[in-house]
Motif scaffolding. Structure first.
Motif, PDB file in Angstrom:
ATOM      1  N   THR A   1       0.689  -1.115  -0.005  1.00 23.25           N
ATOM      2  CA  THR A   1      -0.021  -0.044   0.002  1.00 23.25           C
ATOM      3  C   THR A   1       0.805   1.102   0.094  1.00 23.25           C
ATOM      4  O   THR A   1       0.663   2.369  -0.668  1.00 23.25           O
ATOM      5  N   ALA A   2       1.869   1.119   0.752  1.00 17.49           N
ATOM      6  CA  ALA A   2       2.779   2.432   0.996  1.00 17.49           C
ATOM      7  C   ALA A   2       3.518   2.717  -0.271  1.00 17.49           C
ATOM      8  O   ALA A   2       3.710   3.590  -0.723  1.00 17.49           O
TER       9      ALA A   2
ATOM     10  N   ALA B   1       2.598   1.837  -3.433  1.00 16.03           N
ATOM     11  CA  ALA B   1       1.571   2.428  -4.385  1.00 16.03           C
ATOM     12  C   ALA B   1       1.317   3.747  -4.266  1.00 16.03           C
ATOM     13  O   ALA B   1       1.311   4.664  -5.068  1.00 16.03           O
ATOM     14  N   GLU B   2       1.360   4.216  -2.824  1.00 16.15           N
ATOM     15  CA  GLU B   2       0.923   5.746  -2.424  1.00 16.15           C
ATOM     16  C   GLU B   2       2.534   6.389  -2.938  1.00 16.15           C
ATOM     17  O   GLU B   2       2.297   7.775  -3.535  1.00 16.15           O
ATOM     18  N   LEU B   3       3.440   5.799  -2.622  1.00 16.38           N
ATOM     19  CA  LEU B   3       4.919   6.344  -3.198  1.00 16.38           C
ATOM     20  C   LEU B   3       4.776   6.566  -4.848  1.00 16.38           C
ATOM     21  O   LEU B   3       5.561   7.523  -5.112  1.00 16.38           O
TER      22      LEU B   3
ATOM     23  N   GLU C   1       2.294   7.006  -6.599  1.00 15.19           N
ATOM     24  CA  GLU C   1       1.504   8.278  -7.172  1.00 15.19           C
ATOM     25  C   GLU C   1       2.115   9.442  -6.902  1.00 15.19           C
ATOM     26  O   GLU C   1       2.277  10.512  -7.776  1.00 15.19           O
ATOM     27  N   LEU C   2       3.026   9.617  -5.589  1.00 13.87           N
ATOM     28  CA  LEU C   2       3.809  10.727  -5.372  1.00 13.87           C
ATOM     29  C   LEU C   2       4.869  10.995  -6.226  1.00 13.87           C
ATOM     30  O   LEU C   2       4.969  12.033  -6.875  1.00 13.87           O
ATOM     31  N   ARG C   3       5.447   9.812  -7.001  1.00 11.61           N
ATOM     32  CA  ARG C   3       6.612  10.161  -7.665  1.00 11.61           C
ATOM     33  C   ARG C   3       6.008  10.511  -9.006  1.00 11.61           C
ATOM     34  O   ARG C   3       6.607  11.245  -9.808  1.00 11.61           O
TER      35      ARG C   3
ATOM     36  N   ASP D   1      -0.409  17.645   0.437  1.00 10.55           N
ATOM     37  CA  ASP D   1      -1.431  16.550   0.994  1.00 10.55           C
ATOM     38  C   ASP D   1      -1.309  15.223   0.906  1.00 10.55           C
ATOM     39  O   ASP D   1      -1.375  14.566   1.942  1.00 10.55           O
ATOM     40  N   LEU D   2      -0.338  14.753  -0.087  1.00  9.75           N
ATOM     41  CA  LEU D   2       0.120  13.508  -0.175  1.00  9.75           C
ATOM     42  C   LEU D   2       0.994  13.055   0.970  1.00  9.75           C
ATOM     43  O   LEU D   2       0.876  11.840   1.545  1.00  9.75           O
TER      44      LEU D   2
END
Length: 280
Positions: free
Chosen positions: A234-235, A237-239, A241-243, A277-278
């Motif tokens: 999950t982390a 996947a979030e990273l 998106e941030l990238r 926000d992310l």
């Protein structure tokens, strides 16, 4: 005319030799050799023709600008044809007189050498060389950030080594460009040039910070690897998106700097707020 030829070869030799590499110096040497031979050839020919009496009809006549131009044309064309077989000799002599310089230790040494004091009197050329290095700094920093993100999913020593190597190049370029801008600052008076100089100083700081951030991310990745720890799916996947968002910001940043594009620059801040926000 002979005096002009000799003066020209000295001037060209000096210009080619100021802060130049071996090939440029050899160009100056060849020019000097050619003009010396040309001068000697003309003097010899004129003396011989005068002694044989072939120049008696024009020897005491006043020569005007048209005659000077015609004589110069005849002399240059004749000498070029007669001395053409000597080109190889000039080349060999230039290599004997000017030895090859040691090979550059770093792949960007040639670009760093382009920050030559001889260009400082022409700010546009001096700033142009700074701009070229700043673009390289940006690209290296951006590439390192991408590499650092890759390390978060698998730490490889080769990638770590590449990041460290390019970070050293970024720091070296920052030092060289900063010192060069300080030298430029002592000669410029135009408000426009002062603005460019201040803008470049700011860009140096920011591009160097980008490189530092890449190193910090790589150190985090290396620390996680040493502790045999990793992010959850999950982390990650979030990273990812941030990238992707950071890639878009860096795209706009590069275009804004490369083309002085204000519309690209205005797109960055809204995206940066989303990054905040992310991260939160």
């Amino acid at each position: 005319l002979v005096g002009i030829y000799l003066g020209e070869c000295v001037t060209t030799g000096i210009v080619c030799g100021i802060g130049a590499k071996s090939e440029a110096k050899r160009v100056g040497i060849v020019n000097i050799l050619f003009n010396l031979c040309k001068a000697a050839l003309i003097l010899t020919a004129v003396v011989m023709l005068h002694r044989t009496g072939l120049l008696d009809g024009i020897w005491d006549q006043t020569i005007h600008s048209g005659g000077i131009a015609n004589a110069n044309t005849v002399f240059n064309l004749s000498c070029a044809v007669l001395l053409l077989p000597c080109v190889g000799i000039y080349e060999k002599l230039s290599h004997k007189l000017v030895k090859d310089e040691p090979a550059a230790a770093g792949k960007y040494d040639e670009m760093l050498d382009a920050l030559n004091p001889v260009f400082i009197s022409t700010p546009a050329m001096a700033f142009g060389r700074c701009y070229d290095l700043l673009l390289v700094m940006y690209q290296l920093a951006r590439t390192n950030i991408s590499r650092a993100f890759d390390l978060l999913t698998g730490c490889e020593q080769e990638i770590l080594k590449q990041i460290e190597e390019d970070e050293s190049y970024i720091n070296s370029m920052a030092d060289h460009v900063s010192n060069y801008l300080v030298q430029i600052s002592a000669t410029i008076t135009s408000h426009y040039h002062v603005e460019i100089m201040n803008y470049y100083f700011s860009a140096i700081t920011e591009f160097e910070r980008l490189g530092d951030h890449a190193v910090n991310i790589s150190e985090i990745a290396s620390d996680l690897h040493e502790k045999n720890s990793s992010f959850s799916k999950t982390a990650l996947a979030e990273l990812a998106e941030l990238r992707n968002l950071l890639d878009r910001i860096l795209d706009h940043t590069g275009e804004a700097f490369r083309k002085q594009n204000l519309s690209e620059a205005r797109r960055i801040e809204p995206l940066e707020e989303v990054v905040d926000d992310l991260v939160n």
